[in-house]
Motif scaffolding. Structure first.
Motif, short mmCIF file in Angstrom:
data_model
loop_
_atom_site.label_atom_id
_atom_site.label_comp_id
_atom_site.label_asym_id
_atom_site.label_seq_id
_atom_site.Cartn_x
_atom_site.Cartn_y
_atom_site.Cartn_z
N ARG A 1 21.22 8.95 -7.07
CA ARG A 1 21.35 7.50 -6.92
C ARG A 1 19.98 6.85 -6.75
NH1 ARG A 1 25.61 4.73 -6.10
NH2 ARG A 1 24.45 3.28 -4.77
N ALA A 2 19.14 7.46 -5.91
CA ALA A 2 17.81 6.89 -5.68
C ALA A 2 16.96 6.93 -6.94
CB ALA A 2 17.12 7.64 -4.54
N ALA A 3 17.10 8.00 -7.73
CA ALA A 3 16.33 8.12 -8.97
C ALA A 3 16.75 7.04 -9.97
CB ALA A 3 16.52 9.51 -9.58
N LEU A 4 18.05 6.79 -10.07
CA LEU A 4 18.53 5.74 -10.96
C LEU A 4 18.04 4.37 -10.50
CD1 LEU A 4 22.17 6.98 -11.62
CD2 LEU A 4 20.37 6.75 -13.33
N ARG A 5 18.12 4.12 -9.20
CA ARG A 5 17.64 2.85 -8.66
C ARG A 5 16.13 2.69 -8.89
NH1 ARG A 5 19.07 -1.80 -8.17
NH2 ARG A 5 21.08 -1.06 -7.33
N ARG B 1 7.74 10.74 -2.30
CA ARG B 1 9.11 10.34 -2.62
C ARG B 1 9.21 9.87 -4.07
NH1 ARG B 1 12.62 5.94 -2.69
NH2 ARG B 1 14.67 6.33 -1.70
N ASP B 2 8.28 9.05 -4.50
CA ASP B 2 8.30 8.56 -5.87
C ASP B 2 8.12 9.70 -6.87
OD1 ASP B 2 8.65 6.01 -4.95
OD2 ASP B 2 6.58 5.36 -5.30
N ARG B 3 7.27 10.66 -6.54
CA ARG B 3 7.06 11.80 -7.42
C ARG B 3 8.34 12.61 -7.55
NH1 ARG B 3 3.34 13.95 -4.81
NH2 ARG B 3 4.03 16.05 -4.27
N LEU B 4 9.04 12.80 -6.45
CA LEU B 4 10.32 13.50 -6.48
C LEU B 4 11.33 12.75 -7.35
CD1 LEU B 4 10.65 14.57 -2.74
CD2 LEU B 4 10.73 16.14 -4.69
N LEU B 5 11.37 11.43 -7.22
CA LEU B 5 12.32 10.63 -7.99
C LEU B 5 12.00 10.65 -9.48
CD1 LEU B 5 12.82 7.55 -5.63
CD2 LEU B 5 14.40 9.45 -6.02
N MET C 1 0.85 -1.20 0.00
CA MET C 1 0.00 0.00 0.00
C MET C 1 0.88 1.25 0.00
SD MET C 1 -2.93 1.07 2.75
CE MET C 1 -3.79 2.62 2.61
N GLN C 2 0.58 2.18 -0.89
CA GLN C 2 1.40 3.38 -1.01
C GLN C 2 0.85 4.49 -0.12
OE1 GLN C 2 1.53 5.57 -4.80
NE2 GLN C 2 3.72 5.19 -4.78
N THR C 3 1.71 5.03 0.75
CA THR C 3 1.32 6.11 1.63
C THR C 3 1.62 7.44 0.95
OG1 THR C 3 3.48 6.28 2.71
CG2 THR C 3 1.92 4.67 3.60
N SER C 4 1.16 8.55 1.57
CA SER C 4 1.43 9.87 1.01
C SER C 4 2.92 10.15 1.00
CB SER C 4 0.70 10.94 1.81
OG SER C 4 1.11 10.92 3.17
N GLU C 5 3.65 9.57 1.97
CA GLU C 5 5.10 9.79 2.03
C GLU C 5 5.81 9.09 0.87
OE1 GLU C 5 7.45 11.50 4.25
OE2 GLU C 5 5.56 12.60 4.31
N THR C 6 5.43 7.82 0.63
CA THR C 6 6.06 7.10 -0.48
C THR C 6 5.64 7.71 -1.81
OG1 THR C 6 4.27 5.46 -0.49
CG2 THR C 6 6.23 4.95 0.81
N SER C 7 4.39 8.18 -1.90
CA SER C 7 3.93 8.82 -3.13
C SER C 7 4.72 10.10 -3.40
CB SER C 7 2.44 9.14 -3.02
OG SER C 7 1.98 9.84 -4.15
N TYR D 1 14.48 17.27 1.35
CA TYR D 1 15.42 16.78 2.36
C TYR D 1 14.75 15.98 3.47
CZ TYR D 1 18.80 19.66 -0.04
OH TYR D 1 19.62 20.19 -1.00
N ARG D 2 13.44 15.86 3.41
CA ARG D 2 12.76 14.93 4.32
C ARG D 2 12.96 13.49 3.85
NH1 ARG D 2 8.45 18.89 4.61
NH2 ARG D 2 7.17 17.69 3.16
#
Length: 203
Positions: free
Chosen positions: A58-62, A9-13, A1-7, A47-48
């Motif tokens: 690195r996270a975006a590439l991963r 983060r993924d949007r940033l990536l 389940m995707q939370t607002s935090e993971t959403s 930065y959160r």
């Protein structure tokens, strides 16, 4: 389940991957990434999730590599097979994988030292697996025809390199080399590959 935090983060990536690929890592600031995500440039929201811009890279590439590996096109392109008629599916899936992941490919080609472990996973391990899969299919096809193929993995590497040439050049140059029609290119590759699978390689 995707939370607002993971959403978030993924949007940033996703946004960072697109900006890094189109503008370059050095020319893209964290404030621009935040703004493109609809966040206040000075909010520090990025930065959160990440300690630095290099962590974002690195996270975006991963993130991009993991998403590519779970895409239907990638799974089709890397599914072991011994059937000649699947070459068309592999050809279409391989080209679609590169096109669908253009930002990832472009960034890895332009910034190869940004995340060497991620680059090695794609260019060494994943491609080696693809060479092995096609090599096994080539060997099986030759065996069914009563012939032998010397170094099937190397021959498969040549065939896959030829297949990926046009979509990679389109990623880098924004157009097909020689303005060749992609369908004509794929059809020519299929004729060549089927000939190799059916008749082998001349000495």
């Amino acid at each position: 389940m995707q939370t607002s935090e993971t959403s978030s983060r993924d949007r940033l990536l996703d946004t960072a991957l697109g900006l890094f690929a189109s503008r370059g890592y050095a020319a893209t600031s964290t404030a621009e990434i935040q703004k493109a995500c609809g966040m206040s440039p000075g909010s520090g929201a990025l930065y959160r999730h990440f300690q630095s811009k290099s962590d974002v890279l690195r996270a975006a590439l991963r993130h991009g590599l993991d998403r590519m590996r779970t895409s239907p096109a990638w799974l089709q392109a890397t599914t072991p097979t011994e059937r000649l008629d699947v070459l068309a599916t592999v050809a279409e899936a391989a080209q679609q994988t590169i096109a669908d992941n253009a930002d990832l490919m472009r960034l890895l080609l332009h910034e190869p030292d940004a995340a060497p472990d991620v680059a090695e996973e794609l260019w060494v391990h994943d491609l080696a697996s693809a060479h092995q899969i096609m090599g096994q299919a080539l060997q099986a096809s030759a065996h069914e025809a009563g012939s032998e193929i010397d170094d099937p993995e190397a021959i498969s590497a040549v065939l896959l390199a030829a297949l990926s040439y046009m979509p990679v050049m389109q990623v880098l140059l924004g157009r097909a080399p020689g303005d060749m029609d992609p369908d004509r290119f794929r059809d020519a590759w299929l004729r060549l590959s089927r000939s190799v699978f059916t008749h082998g390689v001349p000495d």
